[in-house]
Design a protein around this motif. Structure first.
Motif, PDB file in Angstrom:
ATOM      1  N   LEU A 191     -10.868 -20.490  16.436  1.00  0.00           N
ATOM      2  CA  LEU A 191     -10.343 -20.400  17.807  1.00  0.00           C
ATOM      3  C   LEU A 191     -10.264 -18.949  18.264  1.00  0.00           C
ATOM      4  CD1 LEU A 191      -7.484 -23.067  17.681  1.00  0.00           C
ATOM      5  CD2 LEU A 191      -9.750 -23.304  18.719  1.00  0.00           C
ATOM      6  N   ASP A 192      -9.931 -18.065  17.348  1.00  0.00           N
ATOM      7  CA  ASP A 192      -9.883 -16.638  17.685  1.00  0.00           C
ATOM      8  C   ASP A 192     -11.271 -16.109  18.052  1.00  0.00           C
ATOM      9  OD1 ASP A 192      -7.165 -16.590  17.162  1.00  0.00           O
ATOM     10  OD2 ASP A 192      -7.448 -15.967  15.085  1.00  0.00           O
ATOM     11  N   ILE A 193     -12.298 -16.592  17.382  1.00  0.00           N
ATOM     12  CA  ILE A 193     -13.659 -16.107  17.623  1.00  0.00           C
ATOM     13  C   ILE A 193     -14.268 -16.740  18.876  1.00  0.00           C
ATOM     14  CG2 ILE A 193     -16.025 -16.081  16.703  1.00  0.00           C
ATOM     15  CD1 ILE A 193     -14.743 -15.948  13.888  1.00  0.00           C
ATOM     16  N   PHE A 194     -14.184 -18.066  18.982  1.00  0.00           N
ATOM     17  CA  PHE A 194     -14.909 -18.781  20.034  1.00  0.00           C
ATOM     18  C   PHE A 194     -14.059 -19.230  21.212  1.00  0.00           C
ATOM     19  CE2 PHE A 194     -17.418 -19.645  16.159  1.00  0.00           C
ATOM     20  CZ  PHE A 194     -18.603 -19.058  16.558  1.00  0.00           C
ATOM     21  N   TRP A 195     -12.758 -19.132  21.118  1.00  0.00           N
ATOM     22  CA  TRP A 195     -11.896 -19.752  22.120  1.00  0.00           C
ATOM     23  C   TRP A 195     -10.870 -18.770  22.672  1.00  0.00           C
ATOM     24  CZ3 TRP A 195     -13.597 -23.764  24.375  1.00  0.00           C
ATOM     25  CH2 TRP A 195     -12.791 -24.715  24.963  1.00  0.00           C
ATOM     26  N   GLY A 196     -11.043 -17.496  22.389  1.00  0.00           N
ATOM     27  CA  GLY A 196     -10.138 -16.477  22.907  1.00  0.00           C
ATOM     28  C   GLY A 196      -8.727 -16.585  22.366  1.00  0.00           C
ATOM     29  N   GLY A 197      -8.570 -17.243  21.213  1.00  0.00           N
ATOM     30  CA  GLY A 197      -7.246 -17.402  20.621  1.00  0.00           C
ATOM     31  C   GLY A 197      -6.426 -18.529  21.223  1.00  0.00           C
ATOM     32  N   ARG A 198      -7.009 -19.236  22.198  1.00  0.00           N
ATOM     33  CA  ARG A 198      -6.284 -20.347  22.834  1.00  0.00           C
ATOM     34  C   ARG A 198      -6.313 -21.576  21.942  1.00  0.00           C
ATOM     35  NH1 ARG A 198      -9.169 -17.899  26.785  1.00  0.00           N
ATOM     36  NH2 ARG A 198     -10.885 -19.371  26.628  1.00  0.00           N
ATOM     37  N   ALA A 199      -5.368 -22.462  22.180  1.00  0.00           N
ATOM     38  CA  ALA A 199      -5.324 -23.733  21.456  1.00  0.00           C
ATOM     39  C   ALA A 199      -6.505 -24.604  21.868  1.00  0.00           C
ATOM     40  CB  ALA A 199      -4.015 -24.460  21.756  1.00  0.00           C
ATOM     41  N   MET A 200      -6.988 -25.410  20.942  1.00  0.00           N
ATOM     42  CA  MET A 200      -7.978 -26.438  21.258  1.00  0.00           C
ATOM     43  C   MET A 200      -7.212 -27.730  21.428  1.00  0.00           C
ATOM     44  SD  MET A 200     -10.979 -27.102  21.880  1.00  0.00           S
ATOM     45  CE  MET A 200     -12.096 -28.444  22.043  1.00  0.00           C
ATOM     46  N   THR A 201      -7.450 -28.398  22.549  1.00  0.00           N
ATOM     47  CA  THR A 201      -6.744 -29.648  22.820  1.00  0.00           C
ATOM     48  C   THR A 201      -7.749 -30.772  22.997  1.00  0.00           C
ATOM     49  OG1 THR A 201      -6.764 -29.517  25.242  1.00  0.00           O
ATOM     50  CG2 THR A 201      -4.995 -28.312  24.089  1.00  0.00           C
ATOM     51  N   GLY A 202      -7.275 -31.992  22.823  1.00  0.00           N
ATOM     52  CA  GLY A 202      -8.118 -33.148  23.098  1.00  0.00           C
ATOM     53  C   GLY A 202      -8.566 -33.164  24.549  1.00  0.00           C
ATOM     54  N   TYR A 203      -7.674 -32.798  25.445  1.00  0.00           N
ATOM     55  CA  TYR A 203      -7.999 -32.729  26.864  1.00  0.00           C
ATOM     56  C   TYR A 203      -9.180 -31.792  27.100  1.00  0.00           C
ATOM     57  CZ  TYR A 203      -7.658 -31.374  31.767  1.00  0.00           C
ATOM     58  OH  TYR A 203      -7.948 -31.087  33.069  1.00  0.00           O
TER      59      TYR A 203
END
Length: 156
Positions: free
Chosen positions: A53-65
């Motif tokens: 998540l830190d690498i590909f998602w900017g450190g944001r949470a991954m949610t089902g939504y």
């Protein structure tokens, strides 16, 4: 054969349509999330911490939504390829560039047109899910702007 003027008109019409799509989706997402961004109050699963998540998602949470929304938007932008039965690397570059512009504009509009935020609250202290900012905007905006510019340039 396309001329530079026709390519410019095609680019501008593409960008205009992407902005309209982003506006409508931002308005829908405001109705879904309200003042609680990043699906904070939605009944969905969340992965808060993971090194990917830190690498590909900017450190944001991954949610089902977000997993379902991102997949839907990716398929939506690729629909013309299946409808027309035509694909090329240039078309794929244009699709990916359009998706990046869509997400920048949609995310920004979510804040600007959301009654709980507005321009005055478009700031890191009010938006904890965007963890990295530079020059007054989330780093993602700048990265996507650069990459989408390169992809659009290649696609024309």
């Amino acid at each position: 054969m396309n001329t530079p003027a026709s390519d410019l008109m095609q680019l501008l019409s593409t960008l205009g349509f992407v902005v309209v799509l982003a506006f409508f989706f931002a308005k829908a997402e405001i109705q879904i999330e309200g003042e609680s961004g990043w699906a904070a109050n939605l009944p969905t699963w969340r992965i808060e911490k993971h090194w990917l998540l830190d690498i590909f998602w900017g450190g944001r949470a991954m949610t089902g939504y977000h997993a379902w929304v991102l997949s839907f938007i990716g398929l939506f932008f690729h629909f013309p390829v299946f409808f027309m039965g035509e694909w090329s690397w240039q078309i794929e570059a244009r699709i990916l560039a359009s998706m990046m512009v869509f997400w920048i504009v949609e995310d920004f509009l979510w804040f600007i047109v959301n009654p709980a935020f507005g321009w005055k609250r478009f700031h890191p202290k009010f938006i904890p899910w965007h963890k990295h900012w530079i020059v007054g905007a989330p780093v993602d905006y700048w990265v996507f702007t650069g990459v989408s510019t390169l992809l659009f340039t290649y696609s024309y």
